[in-house]
Write a protein that holds these residues in place. Sequence first.
Motif, PDB file in Angstrom:
ATOM      1  N   ASP A  86      -4.071   8.538  -6.845  1.00  0.00           N
ATOM      2  CA  ASP A  86      -4.071   7.086  -7.000  1.00  0.00           C
ATOM      3  C   ASP A  86      -2.664   6.586  -7.314  1.00  0.00           C
ATOM      4  O   ASP A  86      -2.131   6.833  -8.394  1.00  0.00           O
ATOM      5  N   ARG A  87      -2.084   5.877  -6.363  1.00  0.00           N
ATOM      6  CA  ARG A  87      -0.712   5.439  -6.582  1.00  0.00           C
ATOM      7  C   ARG A  87      -0.618   4.358  -7.655  1.00  0.00           C
ATOM      8  O   ARG A  87       0.404   4.237  -8.331  1.00  0.00           O
ATOM      9  N   TYR A  88      -1.671   3.572  -7.803  1.00  0.00           N
ATOM     10  CA  TYR A  88      -1.658   2.536  -8.836  1.00  0.00           C
ATOM     11  C   TYR A  88      -1.418   3.164 -10.208  1.00  0.00           C
ATOM     12  O   TYR A  88      -0.592   2.692 -10.988  1.00  0.00           O
ATOM     13  N   LEU A  89      -2.134   4.248 -10.496  1.00  0.00           N
ATOM     14  CA  LEU A  89      -1.959   4.924 -11.783  1.00  0.00           C
ATOM     15  C   LEU A  89      -0.539   5.462 -11.917  1.00  0.00           C
ATOM     16  O   LEU A  89       0.078   5.394 -12.978  1.00  0.00           O
ATOM     17  N   THR A 141       2.141   4.250 -10.468  1.00  0.00           N
ATOM     18  CA  THR A 141       3.056   3.124 -10.663  1.00  0.00           C
ATOM     19  C   THR A 141       3.040   2.640 -12.114  1.00  0.00           C
ATOM     20  O   THR A 141       4.088   2.431 -12.729  1.00  0.00           O
ATOM     21  N   PHE A 185       5.074  10.008  -4.992  1.00  0.00           N
ATOM     22  CA  PHE A 185       4.592   9.184  -3.876  1.00  0.00           C
ATOM     23  C   PHE A 185       5.694   8.757  -2.910  1.00  0.00           C
ATOM     24  O   PHE A 185       5.477   7.899  -2.074  1.00  0.00           O
ATOM     25  N   LYS A 244       7.675  10.385  -0.144  1.00  0.00           N
ATOM     26  CA  LYS A 244       7.560  11.698   0.482  1.00  0.00           C
ATOM     27  C   LYS A 244       8.851  12.277   1.070  1.00  0.00           C
ATOM     28  O   LYS A 244       8.873  13.372   1.556  1.00  0.00           O
ATOM     29  N   ASP A 246      15.056   1.500  -0.180  1.00  0.00           N
ATOM     30  CA  ASP A 246      14.868   1.132   1.227  1.00  0.00           C
ATOM     31  C   ASP A 246      13.624   0.278   1.412  1.00  0.00           C
ATOM     32  O   ASP A 246      13.583  -0.623   2.241  1.00  0.00           O
ATOM     33  N   MET A 247      12.603   0.619   0.657  1.00  0.00           N
ATOM     34  CA  MET A 247      11.348  -0.122   0.777  1.00  0.00           C
ATOM     35  C   MET A 247      11.347  -1.372  -0.108  1.00  0.00           C
ATOM     36  O   MET A 247      10.345  -2.017  -0.298  1.00  0.00           O
ATOM     37  N   GLN A 248      12.494  -1.669  -0.692  1.00  0.00           N
ATOM     38  CA  GLN A 248      12.659  -2.879  -1.510  1.00  0.00           C
ATOM     39  C   GLN A 248      11.723  -2.895  -2.715  1.00  0.00           C
ATOM     40  O   GLN A 248      11.166  -3.931  -3.066  1.00  0.00           O
ATOM     41  N   ALA A 249      11.562  -1.708  -3.328  1.00  0.00           N
ATOM     42  CA  ALA A 249      10.692  -1.608  -4.511  1.00  0.00           C
ATOM     43  C   ALA A 249      11.438  -2.156  -5.728  1.00  0.00           C
ATOM     44  O   ALA A 249      11.974  -1.418  -6.546  1.00  0.00           O
ATOM     45  N   TRP A 255      10.442  -3.729  -8.397  1.00  0.00           N
ATOM     46  CA  TRP A 255       9.904  -3.530  -9.753  1.00  0.00           C
ATOM     47  C   TRP A 255      10.561  -2.317 -10.386  1.00  0.00           C
ATOM     48  O   TRP A 255      10.891  -2.324 -11.570  1.00  0.00           O
TER      49      TRP A 255
END
Lengths: 873, 166
Positions: free
Chosen positions: A453-456, A458, A480, A482, A493-496, A498
């Motif tokens: 679960d990526r939410y957990l 994050t 997460f 890869k 790159d993915m503009q994360a 947060w």
Amino acid sequence: MSKKAEVSKVLPTKEMNNYKQLLKYYDDKQFSKGLKIADQILKKFPQHTETLAIKGLFHHSLGKKEEGYQIVRNSIKMDISNQTAWHVNGIIYKNDKNYNEASKCFVNALRKDPENQIILRDLSLIQIQIREFEAFYKNRNKILQLKSNQVSNWIFCALGAHLIKRYNIAITLIDSYLLTIVNDTYTNYEMSELILFKIHVYSESKDYVKGLEELDKNESKIVDRSYFKEMKALFNLQLNNYSAAEALYLSLIHINCDNFFYFQQLVAAYLKKPTVNFDELTEEEQSLLRLLFEKIQKSYPSSSAAKFLPLKFLTGEAFERALDVYCQSGLKKGIPNLFNSINFIYQNSEKTLILQNLFLGYLKMLEAENKLTLSSSETETPIVKLWTLAFLAQHYNKINNFEEAFDYINQAIEHTPTAIDLYLIKGRIYKKAGNKFEAAKLFDYGRKLDLADRYLNTKCTHYMLRADQLEKAESVVKLFTKETGPTTNNLSDMQAMWYEQEKGESHLRNREYGRALKQFLSIEEHFLDFVEDQYDFHSYSTRKFTLRAYLDLLKFIDSIYSSPRYIRAAIGIIKCYLDLYDQIIINSKKSTNQTNNETDTSSVTTNTKGANKNKPPKKKKNKNNNNNNNNNNNQPKASANKKGQKQAIKGPVIEPNYSELTEVADKLEAATKYVKILLTHAPKNLATQKLAFELYIRKKKYILALFALKSFYSIAPNDPEFHLLNIRFAIEIKNENLDERITTLINAELEINPFIARGDLDQWNLNYFSKHNSFSHRLAFIKVNALLNKLDSIQAFDLLSKFEDNDSNATIQNFNDALTFLIQEKLPQPEIGVLKKKYQSKFKYAIDFTSEGFPVTFSEIANSNNLIEENII
Amino acid sequence: MSISIRLATISDLHAMQNANLSCLPENYQMKYYFYHLLTWPQLSFIAIDQNNNLVGYVLAKMEEDANPNDQHGHITSLAVLRSHRKLGIATKLMKQAERAMAVNFEALYVSLHVRVTNRAALTLYKDTLNFEKSAVEKKYYADGEDAFGMKKMLKSRNEYISDESL
């Protein structure tokens, strides 16, 4: 590039063909090949201006930018009126996003051939990118006159007219074009979008009557049924056609019974008012609405809005009953979000008590008879008790009763140790109770119960970063992403953003300014990219006819620097630069004090120990000092660092210090850029005005500092921070030999703004004290005493010990502020220790009062006033 | 519950991108979101809580290369925050997107891809949303994992519109 452009010197056929080939190579992005051909032509005809210009373009496109610019400039020198040379010059500026220069070049390129459509079009795209709407409209009008058989020319021109609010022209243009369309030229969707653009124009120009007419006339041609009904309903509501609006909103609810906006508008139409505030309904209106919602609930049992919204307007017993029904259904379904959904109740203490009693009642009944209420005939599954306990834990956390909160969440965990959400709730209780390390641990525990679960993942990363466990956080977030390279690259790159934000703020707390700046500046890069991204959509949207969405995009970009993410990044950047500036000042003061053999460990601490020369620390030293700094920090950080050292032996990449980012010569100038952006895009944000004050007072720009002070006051007149800024300003202007004109201006301001401090500042402070009596206001009073060299330690300890009776709202942060201040002022350690214990007894779980030493930097002080919107979802 | 479902607009895209990054392994740059909303402004929906925080979204498009008698929509991405599960949000979002595809673009069906190992998502699509597996696409994902292609036939535009009358 203009293929029709007149070629200055006529080339022989072979070279002419080669020249034409050049343009194709550019379009196909075959720059190296193109460069070869250009050189071949120039070998025979070195004076061929166009070829030379295009050669420059190839160089530029291949990354040799300076060389490219030079060659193009040479081609212009060769022939100052050459159209292609200017056009190419514009293109390379455009490619470098220097739109102002590009625009000038295109204007020059048009001198000889003012009707060159390709250059006019290129110019128009720049004009809209930099929002020169008047020029854009004029230009598109010209293009339309030149070539009226192309649909995009009509659309662009209509857009231009709309943007300069010449709505009639926009409508006429679309209408004229629609008349020329032969059947089946466009898809139904495209025709529909064109018509809806017109509707949008009517809406913007507030011509609701025409808008309605147009909607009815074109109903069969409009494929977007929802928008059709939304606009028709809205226009009717605006025109006070309440019953028509009501029917339309009911039919929209039929399409989407979960859209809260539809319900809100329905209520307005139903009560025959333009807008409705749920908190201000009369009793008669309340009962009218109750009936309405009961009816809708029956027709749409799945509608969450119909069930939820009555909780917002009902009062008394009716509220109690509705709440009961709502909560029972939530508990039976085992909805994790039940608590958050009724968060708004806590604004009302009466309703809060009703809620608490309701759940205590549920729990009692569940424990005694395994049902929710006395009258209920159903026995409940264990899951209902679980969520009742979880709810109570969240409730007591919300009202700061951590003892009870932990008790309930522990009972819940004992009841069902496999329910992941419980650990997240417990983690949040720890966070609020003041222990970020335990909070991070619990999120980590929860995460491990479901690794997919990526939410957990994050959330866990978030909490680890808040606890400054950077390496742990990185190893978790990596699970997460890869790719094989360094993690943060992929996230960036993915503009994360947060992640960058939290990481940057953690670095800032650790005074690793280079690394902090690296993260914040990366966020700024993303925003520049978003602004740049819009460029391609200027022509794309006119091809797709999606003009309403396109206008939305323009609006979005115009306010992009007001978005909370950008504001937070800018705040981070400014704090870094101001802190760096203060360090230099403190260093230089220290070196003067050195003769007195004074050792000061309280303020900017270890960072400056090695650097007691009268200049900023150098690159290498900085590195050493950073290590120093980490080792001297309190426990959790030290242990994280040990791990880092272990890893360093294994050999993974160690993040560089980015010290080059901290070596900006003029720190205040660097901060000014961002303060100006915030003043433009977020003037109502308290942090903006606070930071503007801090900057301008350091720059000795007193008028600007005064403006910031006034703005701060207009936003939050009772904020204790205001009192401090106010007195600081008064002291500064007293001590400074001011220019006469400045003094006159300041005096004029004093005259009209009685809240600005003046005269006998001790008296001013005493007056303040007599008017305010919360813990944080008392602290402000004491801090001001210190500023005025009137600090009375007995009085300070006395005032800061009082918090139990008259001010139960004192927060962990308030106490931290108080202790930080007392340590900074070097008041006696034993007394501070006694105070700490006292604070600890109020916040049993808070770790801050147990750790040694308190950091004092500008960033922390600014943090302490909740100036940053904290938001972990 | 207190969750509102509405059409996504450009100004929701920051939050949408953030939710995507928080929940799912397949991520996209902002420009890709712009592209969706500027090409098919009617097809993407979001779920927001009472404080206007985004808690779920569906990002959807039309298949661009489909031939005229095979018009169909495609779900690019669908996510609901873990904290907001069990509220039927995914179903509600999908229902709106499906309707919008048929009504605006006369889509005959909607397709999507799902990782062969993602049991939770498979169950959602198959049992709750009535999708059917149509094919296995080998190595569809960047990390080499296979995808199930899934499909669901939609009501016609006219059926949807006649359903509108109360």
